[in-house]
Design an enzyme around this catalytic site. Sequence first.
Site, PDB file in Angstrom:
ATOM      1  N   ARG A  15      11.143  -0.939  11.336  1.00 36.07           N
ATOM      2  CA  ARG A  15      10.048  -0.527  12.213  1.00 36.07           C
ATOM      3  C   ARG A  15       9.937  -1.526  13.356  1.00 36.07           C
ATOM      4  NH1 ARG A  15       4.830   0.495   8.452  1.00 36.07           N
ATOM      5  NH2 ARG A  15       3.888  -0.508  10.248  1.00 36.07           N
TER       6      ARG A  15
ATOM      7  N   ARG B  70      -0.486  -8.391  13.751  1.00 37.33           N
ATOM      8  CA  ARG B  70      -1.062  -7.477  12.764  1.00 37.33           C
ATOM      9  C   ARG B  70      -1.804  -8.230  11.676  1.00 37.33           C
ATOM     10  NH1 ARG B  70       4.144  -4.851  11.226  1.00 37.33           N
ATOM     11  NH2 ARG B  70       2.974  -3.748   9.621  1.00 37.33           N
TER      12      ARG B  70
ATOM     13  N   ARG C 297      11.414  -5.524   5.542  1.00 40.55           N
ATOM     14  CA  ARG C 297      11.194  -4.102   5.233  1.00 40.55           C
ATOM     15  C   ARG C 297      12.163  -3.219   6.025  1.00 40.55           C
ATOM     16  NH1 ARG C 297       5.212  -1.706   5.456  1.00 40.55           N
ATOM     17  NH2 ARG C 297       5.218  -2.504   7.588  1.00 40.55           N
TER      18      ARG C 297
ATOM     19  N   ARG D  78      -9.851   1.020   8.178  1.00 43.37           N
ATOM     20  CA  ARG D  78      -9.214  -0.249   8.493  1.00 43.37           C
ATOM     21  C   ARG D  78     -10.144  -1.217   9.222  1.00 43.37           C
ATOM     22  NH1 ARG D  78      -3.460   0.516   8.491  1.00 43.37           N
ATOM     23  NH2 ARG D  78      -2.279  -1.221   9.331  1.00 43.37           N
TER      24      ARG D  78
ATOM     25  N   LYS E 299       0.824  -1.219   0.000  1.00 41.18           N
ATOM     26  CA  LYS E 299       0.000   0.000   0.000  1.00 41.18           C
ATOM     27  C   LYS E 299       0.856   1.267   0.000  1.00 41.18           C
ATOM     28  CE  LYS E 299      -2.090  -1.053   3.834  1.00 41.18           C
ATOM     29  NZ  LYS E 299      -1.381  -2.328   4.123  1.00 41.18           N
TER      30      LYS E 299
HETATM   31  P1  ADP Z   1       1.108  -1.489   7.604  1.00 42.33           P
HETATM   32  O1  ADP Z   1       2.370  -1.061   6.941  1.00 42.33           O
HETATM   33  O2  ADP Z   1       1.182  -2.784   8.288  1.00 42.33           O
HETATM   34  O3  ADP Z   1      -0.078  -1.421   6.730  1.00 42.33           O
HETATM   35  P2  ADP Z   1       0.577   1.013   9.045  1.00 42.33           P
HETATM   36  O4  ADP Z   1       1.791   1.824   8.954  1.00 42.33           O
HETATM   37  O5  ADP Z   1      -0.553   1.337   8.133  1.00 42.33           O
HETATM   38  O6  ADP Z   1       0.987  -0.524   8.876  1.00 42.33           O
HETATM   39  O7  ADP Z   1       0.024   1.015  10.531  1.00 42.33           O
HETATM   40  C1  ADP Z   1       0.871   0.861  11.649  1.00 42.33           C
HETATM   41  C2  ADP Z   1       0.029   0.898  12.920  1.00 42.33           C
HETATM   42  O8  ADP Z   1      -0.624   2.175  13.047  1.00 42.33           O
HETATM   43  C3  ADP Z   1      -1.105  -0.116  12.977  1.00 42.33           C
HETATM   44  O9  ADP Z   1      -0.662  -1.391  13.438  1.00 42.33           O
HETATM   45  C4  ADP Z   1      -2.065   0.564  13.962  1.00 42.33           C
HETATM   46  O10 ADP Z   1      -1.632   0.423  15.304  1.00 42.33           O
HETATM   47  C5  ADP Z   1      -1.936   2.025  13.591  1.00 42.33           C
HETATM   48  N1  ADP Z   1      -2.932   2.417  12.563  1.00 42.33           N
HETATM   49  C6  ADP Z   1      -2.677   2.812  11.287  1.00 42.33           C
HETATM   50  N2  ADP Z   1      -3.816   3.098  10.633  1.00 42.33           N
HETATM   51  C7  ADP Z   1      -4.824   2.869  11.508  1.00 42.33           C
HETATM   52  C8  ADP Z   1      -6.256   2.969  11.442  1.00 42.33           C
HETATM   53  N3  ADP Z   1      -6.882   3.354  10.307  1.00 42.33           N
HETATM   54  N4  ADP Z   1      -6.964   2.651  12.530  1.00 42.33           N
HETATM   55  C9  ADP Z   1      -6.358   2.284  13.679  1.00 42.33           C
HETATM   56  N5  ADP Z   1      -5.031   2.146  13.813  1.00 42.33           N
HETATM   57  C10 ADP Z   1      -4.261   2.447  12.743  1.00 42.33           C
HETATM   58  P1  ADP Z   2       2.205  -1.832   3.256  1.00 40.59           P
HETATM   59  O1  ADP Z   2       2.185  -0.328   3.243  1.00 40.59           O
HETATM   60  O2  ADP Z   2       0.996  -2.436   2.602  1.00 40.59           O
HETATM   61  O3  ADP Z   2       2.440  -2.399   4.616  1.00 40.59           O
HETATM   62  P2  ADP Z   2       4.796  -1.559   1.879  1.00 40.59           P
HETATM   63  O4  ADP Z   2       4.526  -0.735   0.670  1.00 40.59           O
HETATM   64  O5  ADP Z   2       5.504  -0.925   3.005  1.00 40.59           O
HETATM   65  O6  ADP Z   2       3.435  -2.292   2.357  1.00 40.59           O
HETATM   66  O7  ADP Z   2       5.629  -2.843   1.381  1.00 40.59           O
HETATM   67  C1  ADP Z   2       6.045  -3.848   2.305  1.00 40.59           C
HETATM   68  C2  ADP Z   2       7.449  -4.337   1.914  1.00 40.59           C
HETATM   69  O8  ADP Z   2       7.392  -5.032   0.664  1.00 40.59           O
HETATM   70  C3  ADP Z   2       8.475  -3.219   1.709  1.00 40.59           C
HETATM   71  O9  ADP Z   2       9.724  -3.670   2.168  1.00 40.59           O
HETATM   72  C4  ADP Z   2       8.480  -2.987   0.195  1.00 40.59           C
HETATM   73  O10 ADP Z   2       9.728  -2.505  -0.268  1.00 40.59           O
HETATM   74  C5  ADP Z   2       8.177  -4.369  -0.341  1.00 40.59           C
HETATM   75  N1  ADP Z   2       7.343  -4.363  -1.561  1.00 40.59           N
HETATM   76  C6  ADP Z   2       6.316  -3.525  -1.872  1.00 40.59           C
HETATM   77  N2  ADP Z   2       5.777  -3.827  -3.067  1.00 40.59           N
HETATM   78  C7  ADP Z   2       6.466  -4.899  -3.523  1.00 40.59           C
HETATM   79  C8  ADP Z   2       6.373  -5.704  -4.730  1.00 40.59           C
HETATM   80  N3  ADP Z   2       5.464  -5.449  -5.671  1.00 40.59           N
HETATM   81  N4  ADP Z   2       7.244  -6.722  -4.856  1.00 40.59           N
HETATM   82  C9  ADP Z   2       8.184  -6.978  -3.900  1.00 40.59           C
HETATM   83  N5  ADP Z   2       8.308  -6.282  -2.757  1.00 40.59           N
HETATM   84  C10 ADP Z   2       7.468  -5.238  -2.568  1.00 40.59           C
END
Ligand code: ADP
Ligand code: ADP
Length: 217
Positions: A160, A171, A127, A88, A13
């Site tokens: 992270r 998660r 990551r 979410r 994402k």
């Molecule tokens: P990911 O990369 O796994 O998608 P995020 O960076 O989006 O993780 O989220 C990290 C943390 O921030 C989540 O585990 C949660 O604790 C909090 N968080 C993010 N977005 C939301 C939301 N829309 N509602 C509640 N908590 C959130």
């Molecule tokens: P999210 O925001 O959904 O948690 P991220 O964009 O942070 O996901 O991506 C999670 C991990 O996977 C990062 O280390 C990123 O560099 C890697 N990644 C993202 N897209 C791809 C892809 N299409 N193929 C391989 N690795 C990817």
Amino acid sequence: MELVLLGPPGSGKGTQAKLLAARFGVPHISTGDIFRKNLSEGTDLGQLARRYMDEGTLVPDDVTEAMVRERLRETDAQKGFILDGFPRNLAQGEHFDAMLSEEGRTLTAVIYLAVDRAVLMSRLTGRRVCPKCGATYHLEFNPPKAIGVCDVCGAELVQRPDDSEGTVSTRLAVYDAETAPLATYYQKSGRLREFDGDQPVDQVTRAIVESVAGTDD
Ligand code: ADP
Ligand code: ADP
Ligand code: ZN
């Protein structure tokens, strides 16, 4: 262009949101990034969110919703947004629909990134992120040019704290229980567009752009 990116942790994402935001000239709004910024600045919101983020559960809806409402009122978001990480759960989704209709806005689409569970685990544990500019890398799949150093700004990359194996499991379980029903919610109202997130980054971007803009150039 008003897009929501939906998908499990690690589905790409954040990676796609940054590229789509640049492509469409609208802000990338990540609730996770906003919470992390508050955490590092030691604000009240950051203090409140810390416990949930550390354990991998969701920050309470009222707090998150108020934060998004405020962010969407800023000038840059008037022309559109790429939302990453919000809504979410079902309650946030319903609240968000009410928020949008109050403001006379309509979602262009909800982009769902489908990725297998085994792939997610290795994406999350590998990551690495830039604490300074927010760029995201992967040890294996998307390495920086110099080991451990951000290509964009030269800062030292970090992991992270919630990308450790134990918190990742929580998660993913939270995703199944709380976020997956939201995909069904958007599917029922005909707003969900599903994409194979297990392809090279640029191919995923191209498929999304073609779908929402009808062209990729
Ligand atoms: P990911 O990369 O796994 O998608 P995020 O960076 O989006 O993780 O989220 C990290 C943390 O921030 C989540 O585990 C949660 O604790 C909090 N968080 C993010 N977005 C939301 C939301 N829309 N509602 C509640 N908590 C959130
Ligand atoms: P999210 O925001 O959904 O948690 P991220 O964009 O942070 O996901 O991506 C999670 C991990 O996977 C990062 O280390 C990123 O560099 C890697 N990644 C993202 N897209 C791809 C892809 N299409 N193929 C391989 N690795 C990817
Ligand atoms: Zn950087």
